[in-house]
Design a protein around this motif. Structure first.
Motif, PDB file in Angstrom:
ATOM      1  N   VAL A  40      23.318 -12.112 -30.597  1.00 28.78           N
ATOM      2  CA  VAL A  40      22.776 -11.525 -31.829  1.00 28.78           C
ATOM      3  C   VAL A  40      23.846 -11.478 -32.918  1.00 28.78           C
ATOM      4  O   VAL A  40      23.618 -11.890 -34.053  1.00 28.78           O
ATOM      5  CB  VAL A  40      22.226 -10.106 -31.558  1.00 28.78           C
ATOM      6  N   VAL A  41      25.025 -10.986 -32.557  1.00 23.63           N
ATOM      7  CA  VAL A  41      26.125 -10.892 -33.529  1.00 23.63           C
ATOM      8  C   VAL A  41      26.543 -12.282 -34.008  1.00 23.63           C
ATOM      9  O   VAL A  41      26.740 -12.513 -35.209  1.00 23.63           O
ATOM     10  CB  VAL A  41      27.327 -10.150 -32.910  1.00 23.63           C
ATOM     11  N   LYS A  42      26.659 -13.225 -33.067  1.00 10.32           N
ATOM     12  CA  LYS A  42      27.058 -14.596 -33.426  1.00 10.32           C
ATOM     13  C   LYS A  42      26.046 -15.229 -34.386  1.00 10.32           C
ATOM     14  O   LYS A  42      26.426 -15.862 -35.378  1.00 10.32           O
ATOM     15  CB  LYS A  42      27.175 -15.457 -32.169  1.00 10.32           C
ATOM     16  N   THR A  43      24.764 -15.056 -34.107  1.00 16.23           N
ATOM     17  CA  THR A  43      23.726 -15.641 -34.952  1.00 16.23           C
ATOM     18  C   THR A  43      23.772 -15.064 -36.356  1.00 16.23           C
ATOM     19  O   THR A  43      23.627 -15.782 -37.353  1.00 16.23           O
ATOM     20  CB  THR A  43      22.337 -15.410 -34.322  1.00 16.23           C
ATOM     21  N   ARG A  44      23.985 -13.765 -36.456  1.00 14.47           N
ATOM     22  CA  ARG A  44      24.079 -13.141 -37.783  1.00 14.47           C
ATOM     23  C   ARG A  44      25.285 -13.658 -38.560  1.00 14.47           C
ATOM     24  O   ARG A  44      25.201 -13.893 -39.768  1.00 14.47           O
ATOM     25  CB  ARG A  44      24.138 -11.619 -37.644  1.00 14.47           C
ATOM     26  N   ASP A  51      28.159 -13.532 -49.864  1.00  5.26           N
ATOM     27  CA  ASP A  51      28.092 -12.188 -50.451  1.00  5.26           C
ATOM     28  C   ASP A  51      27.818 -11.100 -49.421  1.00  5.26           C
ATOM     29  O   ASP A  51      27.725  -9.920 -49.776  1.00  5.26           O
ATOM     30  CB  ASP A  51      26.986 -12.140 -51.524  1.00  5.26           C
ATOM     31  N   ALA A  52      27.669 -11.469 -48.165  1.00  8.87           N
ATOM     32  CA  ALA A  52      27.363 -10.502 -47.120  1.00  8.87           C
ATOM     33  C   ALA A  52      28.497  -9.491 -46.965  1.00  8.87           C
ATOM     34  O   ALA A  52      29.680  -9.847 -47.019  1.00  8.87           O
ATOM     35  CB  ALA A  52      27.117 -11.208 -45.789  1.00  8.87           C
ATOM     36  N   VAL A  53      28.129  -8.209 -46.790  1.00  9.44           N
ATOM     37  CA  VAL A  53      29.128  -7.152 -46.630  1.00  9.44           C
ATOM     38  C   VAL A  53      29.798  -7.263 -45.266  1.00  9.44           C
ATOM     39  O   VAL A  53      31.019  -7.074 -45.144  1.00  9.44           O
ATOM     40  CB  VAL A  53      28.479  -5.759 -46.790  1.00  9.44           C
ATOM     41  N   GLU A  54      28.999  -7.557 -44.238  1.00 10.06           N
ATOM     42  CA  GLU A  54      29.525  -7.631 -42.871  1.00 10.06           C
ATOM     43  C   GLU A  54      30.025  -9.053 -42.621  1.00 10.06           C
ATOM     44  O   GLU A  54      29.237  -9.985 -42.496  1.00 10.06           O
ATOM     45  CB  GLU A  54      28.431  -7.261 -41.861  1.00 10.06           C
ATOM     46  N   ARG A  55      31.327  -9.211 -42.515  1.00  7.56           N
ATOM     47  CA  ARG A  55      31.913 -10.539 -42.435  1.00  7.56           C
ATOM     48  C   ARG A  55      32.624 -10.823 -41.116  1.00  7.56           C
ATOM     49  O   ARG A  55      33.212 -11.877 -40.947  1.00  7.56           O
ATOM     50  CB  ARG A  55      32.905 -10.736 -43.582  1.00  7.56           C
ATOM     51  N   LYS A  62      28.658  -2.992 -35.515  1.00 13.09           N
ATOM     52  CA  LYS A  62      28.663  -1.604 -35.965  1.00 13.09           C
ATOM     53  C   LYS A  62      27.475  -1.312 -36.869  1.00 13.09           C
ATOM     54  O   LYS A  62      26.813  -0.264 -36.741  1.00 13.09           O
ATOM     55  CB  LYS A  62      29.978  -1.313 -36.695  1.00 13.09           C
ATOM     56  N   GLY A  63      27.176  -2.241 -37.784  1.00 11.46           N
ATOM     57  CA  GLY A  63      26.049  -2.066 -38.688  1.00 11.46           C
ATOM     58  C   GLY A  63      24.715  -2.032 -37.951  1.00 11.46           C
ATOM     59  O   GLY A  63      23.839  -1.223 -38.270  1.00 11.46           O
ATOM     60  N   VAL A  65      24.172  -1.145 -34.744  1.00 13.14           N
ATOM     61  CA  VAL A  65      24.066   0.091 -33.956  1.00 13.14           C
ATOM     62  C   VAL A  65      23.807   1.288 -34.872  1.00 13.14           C
ATOM     63  O   VAL A  65      23.014   2.179 -34.547  1.00 13.14           O
ATOM     64  CB  VAL A  65      25.349   0.315 -33.127  1.00 13.14           C
ATOM     65  N   LYS A  66      24.458   1.296 -36.025  1.00 13.10           N
ATOM     66  CA  LYS A  66      24.271   2.397 -36.976  1.00 13.10           C
ATOM     67  C   LYS A  66      22.845   2.451 -37.503  1.00 13.10           C
ATOM     68  O   LYS A  66      22.264   3.531 -37.682  1.00 13.10           O
ATOM     69  CB  LYS A  66      25.257   2.241 -38.133  1.00 13.10           C
ATOM     70  N   THR A  67      22.276   1.269 -37.758  1.00 16.41           N
ATOM     71  CA  THR A  67      20.941   1.205 -38.354  1.00 16.41           C
ATOM     72  C   THR A  67      19.820   1.319 -37.314  1.00 16.41           C
ATOM     73  O   THR A  67      18.825   2.021 -37.542  1.00 16.41           O
ATOM     74  CB  THR A  67      20.753  -0.120 -39.127  1.00 16.41           C
ATOM     75  N   ASN A  68      19.975   0.622 -36.188  1.00 18.58           N
ATOM     76  CA  ASN A  68      18.887   0.532 -35.200  1.00 18.58           C
ATOM     77  C   ASN A  68      19.245   1.064 -33.819  1.00 18.58           C
ATOM     78  O   ASN A  68      18.401   1.016 -32.914  1.00 18.58           O
ATOM     79  CB  ASN A  68      18.440  -0.925 -35.060  1.00 18.58           C
ATOM     80  N   GLY A  69      20.479   1.511 -33.641  1.00 21.80           N
ATOM     81  CA  GLY A  69      20.896   1.944 -32.322  1.00 21.80           C
ATOM     82  C   GLY A  69      21.139   0.750 -31.408  1.00 21.80           C
ATOM     83  O   GLY A  69      21.155  -0.401 -31.862  1.00 21.80           O
ATOM     84  N   ILE A  70      21.281   0.997 -30.113  1.00 16.95           N
ATOM     85  CA  ILE A  70      21.504  -0.079 -29.141  1.00 16.95           C
ATOM     86  C   ILE A  70      20.394  -1.119 -29.165  1.00 16.95           C
ATOM     87  O   ILE A  70      20.663  -2.322 -29.033  1.00 16.95           O
ATOM     88  CB  ILE A  70      21.673   0.500 -27.716  1.00 16.95           C
TER      89      ILE A  70
END
Length: 260
Positions: A40-44, A51-55, A62-63, A65-70
């Protein structure tokens, strides 16, 4: 060396197919559960815009888990498990049957055992991967859209069926096979390299381990078998990843984009 390896090699004709598929499906499910968050992380990361904040991987995880949990780390998991198990059954069946046929075809050429293993395993890996892509690609398209939904401007979905329905409505059946050609180009050669490296490296390792121990005709210990197979897998994975990673990034972007 030949005898020791022969005692650890799968004999497809004598194999208990029911146990093979049940245990294989169980192991595959376990590995998928453990490694799915990485996918999931690799695909994102692969579809992130400039312009993505998460680079980086940590910020993406972290984003989520913070937004949707595990559960956020397992988006699209149900789709992958539902479709990938039959795809794995198809892959393993094609792999083992093709490998047996390839070994028989190579016998008259009197090649070295390592070379014979590399060719037979390579042909089997490429053939089985080609067949499996007919199931894997639609699963990839659906699951990857679920993985990146809401990220970097991508659409939101209500589940795998919702993704499939919208893709079929907008692009027809071809939409579910977006990136099929690139998947074949990526994974068939990669699978050939993986299985060729795995089969030949095992024989090389057995030869190295048993050098000077020619009188040892007993069955190798379970620990030794696991060591050799694990080492072969590491060598094969490292070799194949050099081919797969760049093309996989292109394929992922092609499969999740809305407009080509």
């Amino acid at each position: 060396m030949a005898q020791s390896f022969g005692q650890t090699e799968i004999n497809w004709e004598k194999l208990d197919k029911t146990k093979f598929y049940v245990v294989g499906a169980g192991l595959f499910t376990g590995v998928t559960v453990a490694l799915y968050p990485v996918s999931v992380v690799k695909t994102r990361l692969q579809v992130a815009t400039k312009d993505a904040v998460e680079r980086n991987a940590f910020s993406v995880a972290k984003g989520l888990v913070k937004t949707n949990g595990i559960p956020g780390l397992y988006r699209g998991f149900g789709t992958v498990i539902t479709g990938a198990i039959p795809a794995r059954v198809l892959f393993l069946t094609a792999l083992e049957t093709t490998k047996v046929a390839a070994f028989r075809m190579l016998e008259p050429f009197r090649l070295s055992e390592t070379t014979q293993a590399a060719i037979a395993n390579g042909v089997a890996g490429m053939t089985s991967s080609l067949f499996a892509q007919f199931v894997f690609v639609p699963i990839d398209v659906v699951s990857q859209k679920l993985m990146v939904q809401g990220y970097s401007g991508h659409a939101q979905y209500r589940g795998g069926l919702d993704v499939a329905r919208k893709v079929l409505r907008s692009d027809g059946i071809r939409g579910l096979y977006r990136g099929f050609g690139l998947s074949v180009v990526t994974y068939s050669p990669s699978s050939a390299v993986w299985w060729a490296s795995y089969g030949s490296s095992q024989r090389f390792i057995w030869r190295f381990l048993e050098h000077g121990a020619k009188n040892d005709e007993g069955t190798p210990s379970l620990q030794k078998i696991m060591l050799v197979q694990a080492s072969g897998g590491i060598i094969a994975g490292a070799t194949a990843s050099c081919i797969t990673t760049p093309l996989d990034t292109i394929k992922t972007r092609l499969q999740v984009c809305t407009i080509l």
